[in-house]
Design a protein around this motif. Sequence first.
Motif, PDB file in Angstrom:
ATOM      1  N   SER A 113     -17.890   1.554  32.642  1.00 43.44           N
ATOM      2  CA  SER A 113     -16.418   1.550  32.679  1.00 43.44           C
ATOM      3  C   SER A 113     -15.836   0.136  32.684  1.00 43.44           C
ATOM      4  CB  SER A 113     -15.919   2.324  33.902  1.00 43.44           C
ATOM      5  OG  SER A 113     -16.487   1.773  35.077  1.00 43.44           O
ATOM      6  N   ASP A 114     -16.541  -0.830  33.276  1.00 48.10           N
ATOM      7  CA  ASP A 114     -15.990  -2.192  33.355  1.00 48.10           C
ATOM      8  C   ASP A 114     -15.923  -2.878  31.988  1.00 48.10           C
ATOM      9  OD1 ASP A 114     -18.732  -2.096  33.418  1.00 48.10           O
ATOM     10  OD2 ASP A 114     -19.001  -3.758  34.825  1.00 48.10           O
ATOM     11  N   ALA A 115     -16.669  -2.356  31.005  1.00 49.47           N
ATOM     12  CA  ALA A 115     -16.622  -2.950  29.659  1.00 49.47           C
ATOM     13  C   ALA A 115     -15.250  -2.724  29.017  1.00 49.47           C
ATOM     14  CB  ALA A 115     -17.716  -2.353  28.777  1.00 49.47           C
ATOM     15  N   MET A 116     -14.612  -1.597  29.346  1.00 53.33           N
ATOM     16  CA  MET A 116     -13.301  -1.304  28.757  1.00 53.33           C
ATOM     17  C   MET A 116     -12.275  -2.359  29.147  1.00 53.33           C
ATOM     18  SD  MET A 116     -10.829   2.054  29.153  1.00 53.33           S
ATOM     19  CE  MET A 116     -12.006   3.223  28.527  1.00 53.33           C
ATOM     20  N   GLY A 117     -12.214  -2.663  30.434  1.00 50.58           N
ATOM     21  CA  GLY A 117     -11.252  -3.654  30.914  1.00 50.58           C
ATOM     22  C   GLY A 117     -11.538  -5.042  30.375  1.00 50.58           C
ATOM     23  N   ALA A 118     -12.820  -5.404  30.302  1.00 51.10           N
ATOM     24  CA  ALA A 118     -13.208  -6.738  29.825  1.00 51.10           C
ATOM     25  C   ALA A 118     -12.768  -6.950  28.380  1.00 51.10           C
ATOM     26  CB  ALA A 118     -14.719  -6.923  29.949  1.00 51.10           C
ATOM     27  N   VAL A 119     -13.008  -5.952  27.523  1.00 51.72           N
ATOM     28  CA  VAL A 119     -12.633  -6.070  26.105  1.00 51.72           C
ATOM     29  C   VAL A 119     -11.111  -6.002  25.954  1.00 51.72           C
ATOM     30  CG1 VAL A 119     -12.873  -5.073  23.796  1.00 51.72           C
ATOM     31  CG2 VAL A 119     -14.836  -5.083  25.347  1.00 51.72           C
ATOM     32  N   ASP A 120     -10.479  -5.089  26.679  1.00 49.42           N
ATOM     33  CA  ASP A 120      -9.016  -4.926  26.614  1.00 49.42           C
ATOM     34  C   ASP A 120      -8.319  -6.247  26.944  1.00 49.42           C
ATOM     35  OD1 ASP A 120      -6.304  -4.403  27.197  1.00 49.42           O
ATOM     36  OD2 ASP A 120      -6.730  -2.369  27.850  1.00 49.42           O
ATOM     37  N   GLN A 121      -8.728  -6.866  28.042  1.00 49.54           N
ATOM     38  CA  GLN A 121      -8.089  -8.119  28.473  1.00 49.54           C
ATOM     39  C   GLN A 121      -8.313  -9.247  27.461  1.00 49.54           C
ATOM     40  OE1 GLN A 121      -9.395  -9.510  32.303  1.00 49.54           O
ATOM     41  NE2 GLN A 121      -8.086 -11.324  32.249  1.00 49.54           N
ATOM     42  N   ALA A 122      -9.570  -9.399  27.011  1.00 49.40           N
ATOM     43  CA  ALA A 122      -9.891 -10.493  26.083  1.00 49.40           C
ATOM     44  C   ALA A 122      -9.118 -10.344  24.777  1.00 49.40           C
ATOM     45  CB  ALA A 122     -11.398 -10.508  25.806  1.00 49.40           C
ATOM     46  N   VAL A 123      -9.104  -9.137  24.215  1.00 51.29           N
ATOM     47  CA  VAL A 123      -8.432  -8.904  22.926  1.00 51.29           C
ATOM     48  C   VAL A 123      -6.919  -9.032  23.075  1.00 51.29           C
ATOM     49  CG1 VAL A 123      -7.977  -7.172  21.121  1.00 51.29           C
ATOM     50  CG2 VAL A 123     -10.300  -7.471  22.015  1.00 51.29           C
ATOM     51  N   GLY A 124      -6.368  -8.447  24.148  1.00 57.17           N
ATOM     52  CA  GLY A 124      -4.913  -8.493  24.365  1.00 57.17           C
ATOM     53  C   GLY A 124      -4.380  -9.913  24.414  1.00 57.17           C
ATOM     54  N   GLU A 125      -5.049 -10.771  25.177  1.00 58.21           N
ATOM     55  CA  GLU A 125      -4.590 -12.163  25.352  1.00 58.21           C
ATOM     56  C   GLU A 125      -4.602 -12.935  24.035  1.00 58.21           C
ATOM     57  OE1 GLU A 125      -6.801 -14.239  28.320  1.00 58.21           O
ATOM     58  OE2 GLU A 125      -6.155 -12.904  29.946  1.00 58.21           O
ATOM     59  N   VAL A 126      -5.736 -12.913  23.339  1.00 57.96           N
ATOM     60  CA  VAL A 126      -5.889 -13.726  22.127  1.00 57.96           C
ATOM     61  C   VAL A 126      -5.031 -13.177  20.986  1.00 57.96           C
ATOM     62  CG1 VAL A 126      -7.520 -14.560  20.384  1.00 57.96           C
ATOM     63  CG2 VAL A 126      -8.191 -14.492  22.786  1.00 57.96           C
ATOM     64  N   LEU A 127      -4.972 -11.846  20.856  1.00 54.94           N
ATOM     65  CA  LEU A 127      -4.197 -11.249  19.766  1.00 54.94           C
ATOM     66  C   LEU A 127      -2.708 -11.530  19.932  1.00 54.94           C
ATOM     67  CD1 LEU A 127      -4.365  -9.582  17.179  1.00 54.94           C
ATOM     68  CD2 LEU A 127      -4.236  -7.513  18.568  1.00 54.94           C
ATOM     69  N   GLN A 128      -2.216 -11.450  21.161  1.00 50.46           N
ATOM     70  CA  GLN A 128      -0.793 -11.739  21.414  1.00 50.46           C
ATOM     71  C   GLN A 128      -0.463 -13.183  21.026  1.00 50.46           C
ATOM     72  OE1 GLN A 128       0.531 -10.753  25.384  1.00 50.46           O
ATOM     73  NE2 GLN A 128       2.419 -11.930  25.173  1.00 50.46           N
ATOM     74  N   TYR A 129      -1.342 -14.093  21.410  1.00 52.38           N
ATOM     75  CA  TYR A 129      -1.154 -15.507  21.070  1.00 52.38           C
ATOM     76  C   TYR A 129      -1.168 -15.690  19.553  1.00 52.38           C
ATOM     77  CZ  TYR A 129      -2.099 -20.524  20.737  1.00 52.38           C
ATOM     78  OH  TYR A 129      -2.027 -21.845  20.406  1.00 52.38           O
ATOM     79  N   PHE A 130      -2.103 -15.038  18.884  1.00 52.08           N
ATOM     80  CA  PHE A 130      -2.211 -15.158  17.423  1.00 52.08           C
ATOM     81  C   PHE A 130      -0.928 -14.674  16.737  1.00 52.08           C
ATOM     82  CE2 PHE A 130      -2.955 -13.279  13.270  1.00 52.08           C
ATOM     83  CZ  PHE A 130      -3.620 -14.293  12.593  1.00 52.08           C
ATOM     84  N   LEU A 131      -0.414 -13.529  17.142  1.00 48.95           N
ATOM     85  CA  LEU A 131       0.782 -12.954  16.502  1.00 48.95           C
ATOM     86  C   LEU A 131       1.995 -13.871  16.674  1.00 48.95           C
ATOM     87  CD1 LEU A 131       0.304  -9.236  17.655  1.00 48.95           C
ATOM     88  CD2 LEU A 131      -0.064 -10.127  15.351  1.00 48.95           C
ATOM     89  N   GLU A 132       2.118 -14.449  17.859  1.00 49.03           N
ATOM     90  CA  GLU A 132       3.260 -15.345  18.115  1.00 49.03           C
ATOM     91  C   GLU A 132       3.137 -16.660  17.347  1.00 49.03           C
ATOM     92  OE1 GLU A 132       3.170 -15.535  22.334  1.00 49.03           O
ATOM     93  OE2 GLU A 132       4.151 -13.578  22.598  1.00 49.03           O
ATOM     94  N   GLU A 133       1.915 -17.139  17.182  1.00 48.63           N
ATOM     95  CA  GLU A 133       1.685 -18.414  16.492  1.00 48.63           C
ATOM     96  C   GLU A 133       1.643 -18.271  14.967  1.00 48.63           C
ATOM     97  OE1 GLU A 133       1.226 -21.667  17.879  1.00 48.63           O
ATOM     98  OE2 GLU A 133       2.208 -20.561  19.510  1.00 48.63           O
ATOM     99  N   HIS A 134       1.432 -17.046  14.467  1.00 49.89           N
ATOM    100  CA  HIS A 134       1.316 -16.812  13.020  1.00 49.89           C
ATOM    101  C   HIS A 134       2.267 -15.685  12.584  1.00 49.89           C
ATOM    102  CE1 HIS A 134      -2.499 -18.618  14.325  1.00 49.89           C
ATOM    103  NE2 HIS A 134      -2.569 -19.166  13.123  1.00 49.89           N
ATOM    104  N   PRO A 135       3.574 -15.944  12.600  1.00 56.53           N
ATOM    105  CA  PRO A 135       4.548 -14.873  12.314  1.00 56.53           C
ATOM    106  C   PRO A 135       4.394 -14.257  10.920  1.00 56.53           C
ATOM    107  CG  PRO A 135       5.627 -17.032  12.443  1.00 56.53           C
ATOM    108  CD  PRO A 135       4.240 -17.205  12.934  1.00 56.53           C
ATOM    109  N   ARG A 136       3.993 -15.064   9.924  1.00 59.42           N
ATOM    110  CA  ARG A 136       3.857 -14.520   8.564  1.00 59.42           C
ATOM    111  C   ARG A 136       2.742 -13.472   8.515  1.00 59.42           C
ATOM    112  NH1 ARG A 136       2.691 -18.579   3.718  1.00 59.42           N
ATOM    113  NH2 ARG A 136       4.747 -19.345   4.331  1.00 59.42           N
ATOM    114  N   GLU A 137       1.554 -13.830   9.070  1.00 58.63           N
ATOM    115  CA  GLU A 137       0.437 -12.877   9.097  1.00 58.63           C
ATOM    116  C   GLU A 137       0.781 -11.654   9.949  1.00 58.63           C
ATOM    117  OE1 GLU A 137       0.110 -16.099   9.329  1.00 58.63           O
ATOM    118  OE2 GLU A 137      -1.698 -16.834   8.313  1.00 58.63           O
ATOM    119  N   ALA A 138       1.495 -11.884  11.061  1.00 58.47           N
ATOM    120  CA  ALA A 138       1.882 -10.783  11.952  1.00 58.47           C
ATOM    121  C   ALA A 138       2.768  -9.780  11.209  1.00 58.47           C
ATOM    122  CB  ALA A 138       2.617 -11.331  13.171  1.00 58.47           C
ATOM    123  N   LYS A 139       3.711 -10.305  10.435  1.00 54.59           N
ATOM    124  CA  LYS A 139       4.618  -9.416   9.682  1.00 54.59           C
ATOM    125  C   LYS A 139       3.844  -8.619   8.631  1.00 54.59           C
ATOM    126  CE  LYS A 139       9.006  -9.326   7.191  1.00 54.59           C
ATOM    127  NZ  LYS A 139      10.088 -10.114   6.560  1.00 54.59           N
TER     128      LYS A 139
END
Length: 651
Positions: A354-380
């Motif tokens: 069960s702890d693998a779910m939280g570990a992946v969720d947190q890692a992906v959420g943080e980096v993906l959010q940063y990527f979308l904000e820093e790369h608006p064209r790709e995000a759109k």
Amino acid sequence: MSEVKGKTPTEYSASNIQVLEGLEAVRKRPAMYIGDVGIKGLHHLIWEVVDNSIDEALAGYCDTIYVTVHEDNSISVLDNGRGIPTDMHEKEKRSALEVVLTVLHAGGKFDKNTYKVSGGLHGVGVSCVNALSETLKATVYRDGKIFEQEYERGNPLYPVRIIGESEQRGTSIYFKPDKQIFTISEYNYETIASRLRELAFLNPGITIYLEDTREKDEKGETRKDKFLSEGGLREFVDYIDSTREKLIPEPIYIENDKGEIPVQVALSYNTSFSENLVSYVNNINTHEGGTHVAGFRRALTRTLKNYAEKSGLLEKVKIDISGDDFREGLTAVISVKVAEPQFEGQTKTKLGNSDAMGAVDQAVGEVLQYFLEEHPREAKTIVNKVILAAQARHAARKAREMVQRKNVLSGTGLPGKLADCSSTDPSISELYLVEGDSAGGSAKQGRDRMFQAILPLRGKILNVEKAQEHKIYENEEIKNIITALGVSFGTVDDDKALNLAKLRYHKIVIMTDADVDGSHIRTLILTFFFRYMKELIENGYVYIALPPLYLVKKGKEERYCWTEEERDAFVKELGGGKDDSVNVQRYKGLGEMNPEQLWSTTMDPARRSLKQVSIESAAEADHLFSMLMGDEVAPRRDFIEKNAKYARIDV
């Protein structure tokens, strides 16, 4: 062989080897330990040995592995790790090398100080390989000496001995699978290459060499490959997507090794209509997903949806967007390292920690959010793809419902061209998908009506690799296949999932001509099954019929031959070449056979030859189907040119 730079080879000796269980049962019940005694089990022996070398690499002591397939289908694996310990094992009172090779579940992997994370943990170790091999020879380069021990069917022929001196470091395992155990003795090069390529992507910086001495080209050169990835999962995603049009220039890479569970993810988007998500735990392919995949999907949906809503990109969208829509055209590879993985599911390839779910969720959420904000064209671009996917999903659902509603309204709901069997027991019923009405007619007359049903297919079915989903369900031949099978789409959790509750046949046999058109039709059907009915393949329900290629006759003697080698051998047996009385007939199409011939060669369970379709590597299968059936011509041409001389296509 070079020594790996970095760590000093210490703290790995006989005291690290813990004994958990004896070896007696392996030869009696081999399938319990390696899955089966067919092609999968045969290749599993290689994975067990290579896993040991990869574990040395994960621990930082090995960077080069050599795998060789010898002419007699024996295998050798050589690495430049620390070398299996050879000193006396305190409890067992014999060399640690002999303990590792003769006691099941004995090894350094159970000692957390030796290996923090091990890929082979769900396996059974090299001792199982030893038990199932006619001969095995272990050579260890360690402490300036060369140690050696040989075995027959798991029994040591002599104690570990020193045969020389060397500054080299590492372990060499040579083994020949036991023909008393395995039903198949021939290794498949592509299967080995696919797994080693996968391991190179998952473990960047490790060089893996593969050589096959069984086949030589015109120059007398053996078949060779070298697998080395510096970019790791980024390169893996690029490899899977190499035949598709990208939506974003580079894969998004996520890595977090701060917590208890190190996480690595690479993801990208392309213009295709399918999701391709491949996941691993300690280098083990988790075909059935699990908690790490659930964590990834949760983070992807939440983060993309939040971004799309905040940026106002969903304001004019009038339909609901679901989790599926965020994954259309997605290619992702997830790799986690878990100290003590819990596997569940039908084939023990679903992660349950069960702890693998939280570990992946947190890692992906943080980096993906940063990527979308820093790369608006790709995000759109990604969000626009998601909106189109939602619209297509609604259209596809309506198309699926139309197919299912038509089945209900038409009484039996079965296609008019289907010649059904009289049995209503799916476990013994077979459906033959036959190319063309002519062969369909022969098959209908030649079959056993009690358990064999025939569905003739007119021409080539739609290439689903290039079509939107709702168009697929409008295709007449695909509709006929769906309705004949009796399956439906949609479960509580997933409206695209295949529901097998009313599946009418547990053997679905693709029977096409042995020519280029026949191969194309077979690949089109397999592509449809892989993309939209993968559960049929995963449950082992899909087969390919292998009709004979030749009928060789001389007087009253005749024999059907499935290969050129069989043909040549029988012609020689009949004295071919001395006179012209040997007649060789080449079958180009199923329609050339009368019903009796078709039954006796291709449909009679007692004599026919069927090949079961399985998915060894989802990533490799995805790459192959998109390359063979996609828009890009160059990769397809390269594949054909490279593989034509080997002339064996195994799916």
